[in-house]
Design an enzyme around this catalytic site. Sequence first.
Site, PDB file in Angstrom:
ATOM      1  N   SER A 141      -6.817  39.057 -33.399  1.00 26.81           N
ATOM      2  CA  SER A 141      -5.919  38.536 -32.357  1.00 26.81           C
ATOM      3  C   SER A 141      -6.087  39.412 -31.132  1.00 26.81           C
ATOM      4  O   SER A 141      -6.459  40.586 -31.236  1.00 26.81           O
ATOM      5  CB  SER A 141      -4.474  38.608 -32.859  1.00 26.81           C
ATOM      6  OG  SER A 141      -3.566  38.441 -31.803  1.00 26.81           O
ATOM      7  N   TYR A 154       3.138  43.123 -35.891  1.00 30.95           N
ATOM      8  CA  TYR A 154       1.982  42.225 -35.769  1.00 30.95           C
ATOM      9  C   TYR A 154       0.819  42.928 -35.052  1.00 30.95           C
ATOM     10  O   TYR A 154      -0.325  42.911 -35.533  1.00 30.95           O
ATOM     11  CB  TYR A 154       2.397  40.957 -35.024  1.00 30.95           C
ATOM     12  CG  TYR A 154       1.322  39.894 -34.967  1.00 30.95           C
ATOM     13  CD1 TYR A 154       1.037  39.102 -36.074  1.00 30.95           C
ATOM     14  CD2 TYR A 154       0.585  39.669 -33.805  1.00 30.95           C
ATOM     15  CE1 TYR A 154       0.059  38.123 -36.032  1.00 30.95           C
ATOM     16  CE2 TYR A 154      -0.396  38.687 -33.747  1.00 30.95           C
ATOM     17  CZ  TYR A 154      -0.658  37.920 -34.873  1.00 30.95           C
ATOM     18  OH  TYR A 154      -1.632  36.954 -34.820  1.00 30.95           O
TER      19      TYR A 154
HETATM   20  P1  NAP Z   1       0.362  29.345 -39.642  1.00 27.63           P
HETATM   21  O1  NAP Z   1       0.168  27.921 -39.296  1.00 27.63           O
HETATM   22  O2  NAP Z   1       1.750  29.896 -39.677  1.00 27.63           O
HETATM   23  O3  NAP Z   1      -0.366  29.596 -41.054  1.00 27.63           O
HETATM   24  C1  NAP Z   1      -0.294  30.832 -41.683  1.00 27.63           C
HETATM   25  C2  NAP Z   1      -0.982  30.729 -43.029  1.00 27.63           C
HETATM   26  O4  NAP Z   1      -0.898  32.013 -43.690  1.00 27.63           O
HETATM   27  C3  NAP Z   1      -0.330  29.697 -43.935  1.00 27.63           C
HETATM   28  O5  NAP Z   1      -1.324  28.911 -44.558  1.00 27.63           O
HETATM   29  C4  NAP Z   1       0.394  30.561 -44.979  1.00 27.63           C
HETATM   30  O6  NAP Z   1       0.403  29.892 -46.231  1.00 27.63           O
HETATM   31  C5  NAP Z   1      -0.506  31.789 -45.040  1.00 27.63           C
HETATM   32  N1  NAP Z   1       0.186  32.941 -45.606  1.00 27.63           N
HETATM   33  C6  NAP Z   1       1.241  33.615 -45.108  1.00 27.63           C
HETATM   34  N2  NAP Z   1       1.620  34.576 -45.938  1.00 27.63           N
HETATM   35  C7  NAP Z   1       0.772  34.526 -47.007  1.00 27.63           C
HETATM   36  C8  NAP Z   1       0.649  35.267 -48.209  1.00 27.63           C
HETATM   37  N3  NAP Z   1       1.487  36.279 -48.525  1.00 27.63           N
HETATM   38  N4  NAP Z   1      -0.351  34.946 -49.081  1.00 27.63           N
HETATM   39  C9  NAP Z   1      -1.189  33.920 -48.799  1.00 27.63           C
HETATM   40  N5  NAP Z   1      -1.127  33.181 -47.673  1.00 27.63           N
HETATM   41  C10 NAP Z   1      -0.142  33.482 -46.790  1.00 27.63           C
HETATM   42  O7  NAP Z   1      -0.433  30.302 -38.654  1.00 27.63           O
HETATM   43  P2  NAP Z   1      -1.861  30.177 -37.954  1.00 27.63           P
HETATM   44  O8  NAP Z   1      -1.614  30.154 -36.497  1.00 27.63           O
HETATM   45  O9  NAP Z   1      -2.692  29.156 -38.590  1.00 27.63           O
HETATM   46  O10 NAP Z   1      -2.416  31.648 -38.284  1.00 27.63           O
HETATM   47  C11 NAP Z   1      -3.591  31.896 -39.032  1.00 27.63           C
HETATM   48  C12 NAP Z   1      -4.132  33.259 -38.622  1.00 27.63           C
HETATM   49  O11 NAP Z   1      -4.490  33.228 -37.239  1.00 27.63           O
HETATM   50  C13 NAP Z   1      -3.152  34.417 -38.775  1.00 27.63           C
HETATM   51  O12 NAP Z   1      -3.829  35.545 -39.268  1.00 27.63           O
HETATM   52  C14 NAP Z   1      -2.692  34.666 -37.358  1.00 27.63           C
HETATM   53  O13 NAP Z   1      -2.246  35.991 -37.172  1.00 27.63           O
HETATM   54  C15 NAP Z   1      -3.944  34.362 -36.586  1.00 27.63           C
HETATM   55  N6  NAP Z   1      -3.750  34.060 -35.172  1.00 27.63           N
HETATM   56  C16 NAP Z   1      -3.035  32.972 -34.795  1.00 27.63           C
HETATM   57  C17 NAP Z   1      -2.861  32.723 -33.429  1.00 27.63           C
HETATM   58  C18 NAP Z   1      -2.084  31.539 -32.936  1.00 27.63           C
HETATM   59  O14 NAP Z   1      -1.868  31.437 -31.713  1.00 27.63           O
HETATM   60  N7  NAP Z   1      -1.656  30.618 -33.792  1.00 27.63           N
HETATM   61  C19 NAP Z   1      -3.418  33.581 -32.476  1.00 27.63           C
HETATM   62  C20 NAP Z   1      -4.146  34.683 -32.899  1.00 27.63           C
HETATM   63  C21 NAP Z   1      -4.326  34.912 -34.257  1.00 27.63           C
HETATM   64  P3  NAP Z   1       1.626  29.921 -47.290  1.00 27.63           P
HETATM   65  O15 NAP Z   1       2.886  30.039 -46.498  1.00 27.63           O
HETATM   66  O16 NAP Z   1       1.452  28.611 -47.998  1.00 27.63           O
HETATM   67  O17 NAP Z   1       1.354  31.100 -48.160  1.00 27.63           O
END
Ligand code: NAP
Length: 252
Positions: A141, A154
């Site tokens: 990120s 974070y």
């Molecule tokens: P999201 O829609 O909230 O999805 C998060 C995912 O992480 C879900 O599938 C959740 O699945 C899983 N997760 C959370 N805790 C977990 C655990 N203990 N064990 C296994 N799985 C777990 O978020 P997203 O935006 O797709 O984020 C994905 C990645 O991208 C993250 O690492 C985030 O930091 C990064 N990111 C996102 C953004 C953004 O703007 N969205 C920007 C930069 C980086 P379950 O709840 O089913 O376990």
Amino acid sequence: MPDSMTGKTVAITGASRGIGAAAARSFAEAGANVVLMARDREAITALAGEIGPTALAVPCDVTRYWEVEAAVAAAADTFGGLDVLVSNAGVIEPISHIASADPVAWDHLIDINLKGVFHCARAAVPLMLARGGGTIINISSGAAVNALEGWSAYCTSKAGVKMFTACLHKELGDKGIRALGLSPGTVATDMQREIKASGVNPVSQLDWSDHIPPEWPARALVWMCGPEADPWLGDDISLRDPDVRKAVGVGP
Ligand code: NAP
């Protein structure tokens, strides 16, 4: 990138929604077997059903090493090995100021976002080495290099992930393990909904139209499995970079 991943097996954490679910679809479209790991059994089972017999849903909490080890072993049992790991599982909460942060919640974020990434690499590397190598992509990120109000847990976790990617490359780069990070920019997922609801720091003030769709980082992840991404080994690739977007074939 049709068929670019044919015969490869890809494990994706956080595959129940958002970037992880989009990545599962992209890798499957590129011909890969996909192993979907997340806590939400119903969501990953439904997605595996949609993709078909080349998908395996394995409920797994990345904070528990034994569950990660069993999930990765199931991938190898079902598809014969593991070629790519996408460590994508992550959370944004707790969004809170340091002076009032709940220590247990802060600790839990580190367990998921940082220790979870180590757990997955620890379980995957021996399987990859047994096949002569593989690719590990950790989702990073901009918060890895920019301090943001309310996001101490974070930002700290993502800075740790960026360093972990560098350490993977240092130890295993010459043994056939390609380690890379992807910094996707802001993506229209549930995580951004939580950020907006918090009202804390400038990211929460962004308009929804400022966010890119999850299909863009998903396509970038497939591209990163090819040699074009080798100049970034050991480091993060930013999907904000116009040259990277052009190479991946997304966005303006
Ligand atoms: P999201 O829609 O909230 O999805 C998060 C995912 O992480 C879900 O599938 C959740 O699945 C899983 N997760 C959370 N805790 C977990 C655990 N203990 N064990 C296994 N799985 C777990 O978020 P997203 O935006 O797709 O984020 C994905 C990645 O991208 C993250 O690492 C985030 O930091 C990064 N990111 C996102 C953004 C953004 O703007 N969205 C920007 C930069 C980086 P379950 O709840 O089913 O376990």
